[in-house]
Design a protein around this motif. Structure first.
Motif, PDB file in Angstrom:
ATOM      1  N   SER A 115     -13.746  -3.641  -2.716  1.00  0.00           N
ATOM      2  CA  SER A 115     -12.568  -3.105  -2.039  1.00  0.00           C
ATOM      3  C   SER A 115     -12.804  -1.650  -1.679  1.00  0.00           C
ATOM      4  O   SER A 115     -13.651  -0.976  -2.275  1.00  0.00           O
TER       5      SER A 115
ATOM      6  N   LEU B 271      -5.582  -0.008  -2.812  1.00  0.00           N
ATOM      7  CA  LEU B 271      -6.839  -0.759  -2.658  1.00  0.00           C
ATOM      8  C   LEU B 271      -6.694  -1.860  -1.619  1.00  0.00           C
ATOM      9  O   LEU B 271      -5.639  -2.488  -1.519  1.00  0.00           O
ATOM     10  N   TYR B 272      -7.741  -2.094  -0.865  1.00  0.00           N
ATOM     11  CA  TYR B 272      -7.766  -3.207   0.105  1.00  0.00           C
ATOM     12  C   TYR B 272      -9.110  -3.916   0.000  1.00  0.00           C
ATOM     13  O   TYR B 272     -10.166  -3.274   0.046  1.00  0.00           O
ATOM     14  N   SER B 273      -9.051  -5.248  -0.140  1.00  0.00           N
ATOM     15  CA  SER B 273     -10.289  -6.030  -0.204  1.00  0.00           C
ATOM     16  C   SER B 273     -11.004  -5.925   1.135  1.00  0.00           C
ATOM     17  O   SER B 273     -10.359  -5.985   2.184  1.00  0.00           O
TER      18      SER B 273
ATOM     19  N   ALA C  73       3.817  -4.140   4.688  1.00  0.00           N
ATOM     20  CA  ALA C  73       4.886  -4.351   3.689  1.00  0.00           C
ATOM     21  C   ALA C  73       6.204  -3.847   4.269  1.00  0.00           C
ATOM     22  O   ALA C  73       6.401  -2.643   4.440  1.00  0.00           O
ATOM     23  N   VAL C  74       7.077  -4.787   4.578  1.00  0.00           N
ATOM     24  CA  VAL C  74       8.375  -4.442   5.168  1.00  0.00           C
ATOM     25  C   VAL C  74       9.447  -4.729   4.126  1.00  0.00           C
ATOM     26  O   VAL C  74       9.405  -5.776   3.456  1.00  0.00           O
ATOM     27  N   TYR C  75      10.382  -3.801   3.978  1.00  0.00           N
ATOM     28  CA  TYR C  75      11.428  -3.978   2.968  1.00  0.00           C
ATOM     29  C   TYR C  75      12.713  -4.489   3.615  1.00  0.00           C
ATOM     30  O   TYR C  75      13.227  -3.895   4.556  1.00  0.00           O
TER      31      TYR C  75
ATOM     32  N   LYS D 177      12.236   2.220   3.069  1.00  0.00           N
ATOM     33  CA  LYS D 177      11.605   1.626   1.881  1.00  0.00           C
ATOM     34  C   LYS D 177      10.384   0.764   2.234  1.00  0.00           C
ATOM     35  O   LYS D 177       9.877   0.017   1.395  1.00  0.00           O
ATOM     36  N   ASN D 178       9.961   0.831   3.479  1.00  0.00           N
ATOM     37  CA  ASN D 178       8.763   0.059   3.854  1.00  0.00           C
ATOM     38  C   ASN D 178       7.527   0.603   3.136  1.00  0.00           C
ATOM     39  O   ASN D 178       7.488   1.780   2.764  1.00  0.00           O
TER      40      ASN D 178
ATOM     41  N   VAL E   9       4.170   2.341   2.319  1.00  0.00           N
ATOM     42  CA  VAL E   9       3.610   3.530   2.969  1.00  0.00           C
ATOM     43  C   VAL E   9       2.246   3.235   3.608  1.00  0.00           C
ATOM     44  O   VAL E   9       2.017   3.458   4.798  1.00  0.00           O
ATOM     45  N   CYS E  10       1.326   2.730   2.802  1.00  0.00           N
ATOM     46  CA  CYS E  10      -0.059   2.655   3.274  1.00  0.00           C
ATOM     47  C   CYS E  10      -0.288   1.500   4.256  1.00  0.00           C
ATOM     48  O   CYS E  10      -0.990   1.662   5.259  1.00  0.00           O
TER      49      CYS E  10
ATOM     50  N   THR F 252      -3.488 -12.471   2.696  1.00  0.00           N
ATOM     51  CA  THR F 252      -4.615 -11.538   2.859  1.00  0.00           C
ATOM     52  C   THR F 252      -5.678 -11.709   1.764  1.00  0.00           C
ATOM     53  O   THR F 252      -6.734 -11.096   1.845  1.00  0.00           O
TER      54      THR F 252
ATOM     55  N   ALA G 275      -9.370 -12.174   2.535  1.00  0.00           N
ATOM     56  CA  ALA G 275     -10.277 -11.110   2.988  1.00  0.00           C
ATOM     57  C   ALA G 275     -11.694 -11.206   2.397  1.00  0.00           C
ATOM     58  O   ALA G 275     -12.667 -11.283   3.154  1.00  0.00           O
TER      59      ALA G 275
ATOM     60  N   TYR H 290      -2.899  -9.210  -6.676  1.00  0.00           N
ATOM     61  CA  TYR H 290      -2.196  -7.925  -6.610  1.00  0.00           C
ATOM     62  C   TYR H 290      -0.734  -8.102  -6.244  1.00  0.00           C
ATOM     63  O   TYR H 290      -0.334  -9.180  -5.877  1.00  0.00           O
TER      64      TYR H 290
HETATM   65  P1  FAD Z   1       4.104   0.937  -1.209  1.00  0.00           P
HETATM   66  O1  FAD Z   1       4.584   2.134  -0.506  1.00  0.00           O
HETATM   67  O2  FAD Z   1       3.145   1.123  -2.333  1.00  0.00           O
HETATM   68  O3  FAD Z   1       5.346   0.072  -1.684  1.00  0.00           O
HETATM   69  C1  FAD Z   1       5.117  -1.104  -2.420  1.00  0.00           C
HETATM   70  C2  FAD Z   1       6.248  -2.085  -2.160  1.00  0.00           C
HETATM   71  O4  FAD Z   1       7.460  -1.535  -2.612  1.00  0.00           O
HETATM   72  C3  FAD Z   1       6.448  -2.403  -0.677  1.00  0.00           C
HETATM   73  O5  FAD Z   1       6.677  -3.783  -0.562  1.00  0.00           O
HETATM   74  C4  FAD Z   1       7.671  -1.589  -0.291  1.00  0.00           C
HETATM   75  O6  FAD Z   1       8.409  -2.204   0.770  1.00  0.00           O
HETATM   76  C5  FAD Z   1       8.438  -1.578  -1.575  1.00  0.00           C
HETATM   77  N1  FAD Z   1       9.301  -0.382  -1.715  1.00  0.00           N
HETATM   78  C6  FAD Z   1       9.042   0.875  -1.338  1.00  0.00           C
HETATM   79  N2  FAD Z   1      10.071   1.694  -1.643  1.00  0.00           N
HETATM   80  C7  FAD Z   1      11.013   0.928  -2.255  1.00  0.00           C
HETATM   81  C8  FAD Z   1      12.280   1.178  -2.831  1.00  0.00           C
HETATM   82  N3  FAD Z   1      12.818   2.393  -2.861  1.00  0.00           N
HETATM   83  N4  FAD Z   1      12.953   0.133  -3.350  1.00  0.00           N
HETATM   84  C9  FAD Z   1      12.432  -1.103  -3.356  1.00  0.00           C
HETATM   85  N5  FAD Z   1      11.201  -1.415  -2.837  1.00  0.00           N
HETATM   86  C10 FAD Z   1      10.521  -0.399  -2.302  1.00  0.00           C
HETATM   87  N6  FAD Z   1      -3.066  -5.676   0.513  1.00  0.00           N
HETATM   88  C11 FAD Z   1      -3.366  -6.188   1.731  1.00  0.00           C
HETATM   89  O7  FAD Z   1      -2.519  -6.213   2.631  1.00  0.00           O
HETATM   90  N7  FAD Z   1      -4.629  -6.679   1.987  1.00  0.00           N
HETATM   91  C12 FAD Z   1      -5.619  -6.677   1.047  1.00  0.00           C
HETATM   92  O8  FAD Z   1      -6.734  -7.137   1.314  1.00  0.00           O
HETATM   93  C13 FAD Z   1      -5.302  -6.127  -0.226  1.00  0.00           C
HETATM   94  N8  FAD Z   1      -6.240  -6.085  -1.198  1.00  0.00           N
HETATM   95  C14 FAD Z   1      -5.937  -5.581  -2.420  1.00  0.00           C
HETATM   96  C15 FAD Z   1      -6.921  -5.566  -3.408  1.00  0.00           C
HETATM   97  C16 FAD Z   1      -6.634  -5.075  -4.663  1.00  0.00           C
HETATM   98  C17 FAD Z   1      -7.723  -5.088  -5.728  1.00  0.00           C
HETATM   99  C18 FAD Z   1      -5.334  -4.582  -4.938  1.00  0.00           C
HETATM  100  C19 FAD Z   1      -4.998  -4.047  -6.304  1.00  0.00           C
HETATM  101  C20 FAD Z   1      -4.365  -4.568  -3.976  1.00  0.00           C
HETATM  102  C21 FAD Z   1      -4.640  -5.070  -2.688  1.00  0.00           C
HETATM  103  N9  FAD Z   1      -3.681  -5.077  -1.677  1.00  0.00           N
HETATM  104  C22 FAD Z   1      -3.988  -5.614  -0.452  1.00  0.00           C
HETATM  105  C23 FAD Z   1      -2.338  -4.488  -1.868  1.00  0.00           C
HETATM  106  C24 FAD Z   1      -2.357  -3.004  -1.408  1.00  0.00           C
HETATM  107  O9  FAD Z   1      -3.167  -2.246  -2.284  1.00  0.00           O
HETATM  108  C25 FAD Z   1      -0.967  -2.356  -1.393  1.00  0.00           C
HETATM  109  O10 FAD Z   1      -0.390  -2.537  -2.652  1.00  0.00           O
HETATM  110  C26 FAD Z   1      -0.044  -2.922  -0.326  1.00  0.00           C
HETATM  111  O11 FAD Z   1      -0.590  -2.718   0.965  1.00  0.00           O
HETATM  112  C27 FAD Z   1       1.318  -2.189  -0.377  1.00  0.00           C
HETATM  113  O12 FAD Z   1       1.080  -0.832  -0.283  1.00  0.00           O
HETATM  114  P2  FAD Z   1       2.042   0.107   0.580  1.00  0.00           P
HETATM  115  O13 FAD Z   1       1.584   1.519   0.397  1.00  0.00           O
HETATM  116  O14 FAD Z   1       2.206  -0.398   1.952  1.00  0.00           O
HETATM  117  O15 FAD Z   1       3.432  -0.081  -0.155  1.00  0.00           O
END
Ligand code: FAD
Length: 379
Positions: A134, A155-157, A179-181, A193-194, A196-197, A238, A241, A379
């Motif tokens: 990843s 992390l992303y695979s 990730a859509v909330y 609340k979507n 971030v990454c 996903t 991947a 994850y």
């Molecule tokens: P974040 O900002 O971290 O938020 C996480 C979640 O919380 C979201 O669903 C968001 O909508 C919700 N949220 C945010 N704020 C609030 C709030 N106030 N109240 C309630 N809910 C809230 N992801 C992939 O898409 N593809 C991959 O291949 C992949 N591989 C991975 C491999 C590993 C080893 C790991 C550990 C994770 C992997 N992931 C993968 C997941 C990825 O790392 C992230 O966790 C994912 O993309 C969400 O991150 P984000 O920053 O978009 O969401």
């Protein structure tokens, strides 16, 4: 604009949608390949110019339509092929590598619930990796929990082989679900609340800079000690991947040090047909390597299991449980990747099947783990 199908021509660029191949060819003035010759080299790396000049000097890898089914893509073996250990954490969160986004492509159809993007990143051969590892991504902005500090790494695979989608060892592909909330009460999206990454990645544009760390992880590495091994790959969404990377290494690239002659069996669970990921690529392997590849899908919103409920990936596993158990007994590797929530249902199914066969699942599982046949990244 649309991305060309890989089975035709794999491009580092986009061309006008709807144009036929001859028109597409005429879009480019290739410097070293004769596009009018039907037997053009299966793969080449070129410098290109377009009429508009927009793709000037971009690299292109092209594969003849006629030859796409049989020959594999010749790659110049990277030094990584001789290494005995995978690269690990070359770049850390405090000193990430700044890479460049090459392309971001939505890869699900209009009826898919949610969006998944295929993202190609140029790391200039500076962040090499093995299949199954990843990358970490640090989204821009401030960490809401630590004012002044950057966001935590996500992390992303990796969804490509070590050679990348352009076969030159300089790119990495990620498969990212946005990730859509949705507010549980109103059912409406709350963008504040979507994720971030994932949104940062899916919104990014070619040329954008991106901070990456890694590569990370050893658990999902593809064991290559036995090229005739069986690999049972189970994914939700996903989670596919890493398997895209494995399968490209097995069936798309001609890697002198790894000539796969075993069986790769992919089980992919998604919501509906529009949500299938890399389906075209996988169907091509089915056609070209019917003895070495099996592909089963579970579409929870379109198919029913034998009990009349939604078809999940564990239902497909149950359907083939006899074969799967026999393959495991003969040393097959089994991999699970995707959402955490997939594991309890799968474990329950495997336990039930084991009991029906008069076996103890606990003993079997501990044996599989001991033999390093059991690989889980959820994850
Ligand atoms: P974040 O900002 O971290 O938020 C996480 C979640 O919380 C979201 O669903 C968001 O909508 C919700 N949220 C945010 N704020 C609030 C709030 N106030 N109240 C309630 N809910 C809230 N992801 C992939 O898409 N593809 C991959 O291949 C992949 N591989 C991975 C491999 C590993 C080893 C790991 C550990 C994770 C992997 N992931 C993968 C997941 C990825 O790392 C992230 O966790 C994912 O993309 C969400 O991150 P984000 O920053 O978009 O969401």
């Amino acid at each position: 604009m649309s991305h060309l199908a890989l089975s035709q021509v794999s491009l580092a660029a986009t061309v006008p949608a709807g144009s036929d191949l001859s028109l597409r060819r005429s879009v480019f003035k290739a410097q070293s390949v004769n596009f009018s010759d039907k037997s053009w080299a299966p793969v080449s790396t070129l410098d290109l110019k377009t009429k508009s000049g927009r793709l000037r000097n971009k690299r292109i890898v092209c594969m003849s339509v006629q030859q796409a089914s049989a020959p594999k893509v010749a790659v110049s073996p990277l030094e990584l092929e001789n290494a005995t250990e995978p690269p690990l954490n070359i770049y850390k969160p405090k000193e990430p590598y700044t890479a460049t986004i090459l392309s971001v492509e939505r890869i699900v159809g209009p009826r898919a619930p949610g969006e998944t993007c295929h993202i190609v990143i140029d790391h200039g051969a500076n962040v090499p990796y093995w299949e199954g590892q990843s990358y970490g991504v640090i989204p821009p902005g401030e960490n809401p929990k630590k004012p002044g500090a950057p966001h935590n790494v996500r992390l992303y695979s990796i969804a490509s082989t070590r050679y990348g989608d352009y076969f030159d060892g300089k790119t990495t592909s990620l498969c990212v679900r946005r990730a859509v909330y949705y507010d549980p009460e109103t059912g409406k999206e709350d963008p504040s609340k979507n994720g971030v990454c994932s949104n940062y990645l899916c919104n990014s544009k070619p040329g954008d800079k991106i901070k990456i760390t890694g590569p990370a992880g050893k658990i999902m590495l593809l064991p290559e000690d036995n090229p005739n091994a069986t690999h049972i790959m189970i994914a939700t969404g996903t989670g596919v991947a890493p398997y895209r990377g494995y399968l490209r290494r097995m069936f798309m690239e001609a890697v002198p040090t790894f000539k796969f002659g075993g069986l790769a069996w992919l089980f992919l669970g998604v919501a509906n047909t529009d949500s299938l990921l890399y389906d075209e690529e996988f169907r091509k392997y089915l056609k070209d390597y019917p003895d070495n590849f099996r592909y089963d899908i579970a579409l929870s919103r379109e198919q029913k299991n034998k009990r009349g409920g939604k078809m999940y990936v564990q239902d497909k596993i149950e359907e083939y449980s006899d074969e799967i158990f026999k393959l495991l007994d003969r040393g097959a590797h089994i991999y699970f990747c995707g959402l955490k929530g997939m594991m309890p249902g799968i474990q329950e199914t495997l336990k039930r099947v084991a009991e029906e066969r008069g076996e103890s699942w606990e003993e079997k599982l501990s044996q599989l783990k001991k033999n390093k046949q059991w690989h889980v990244e959820v994850y």
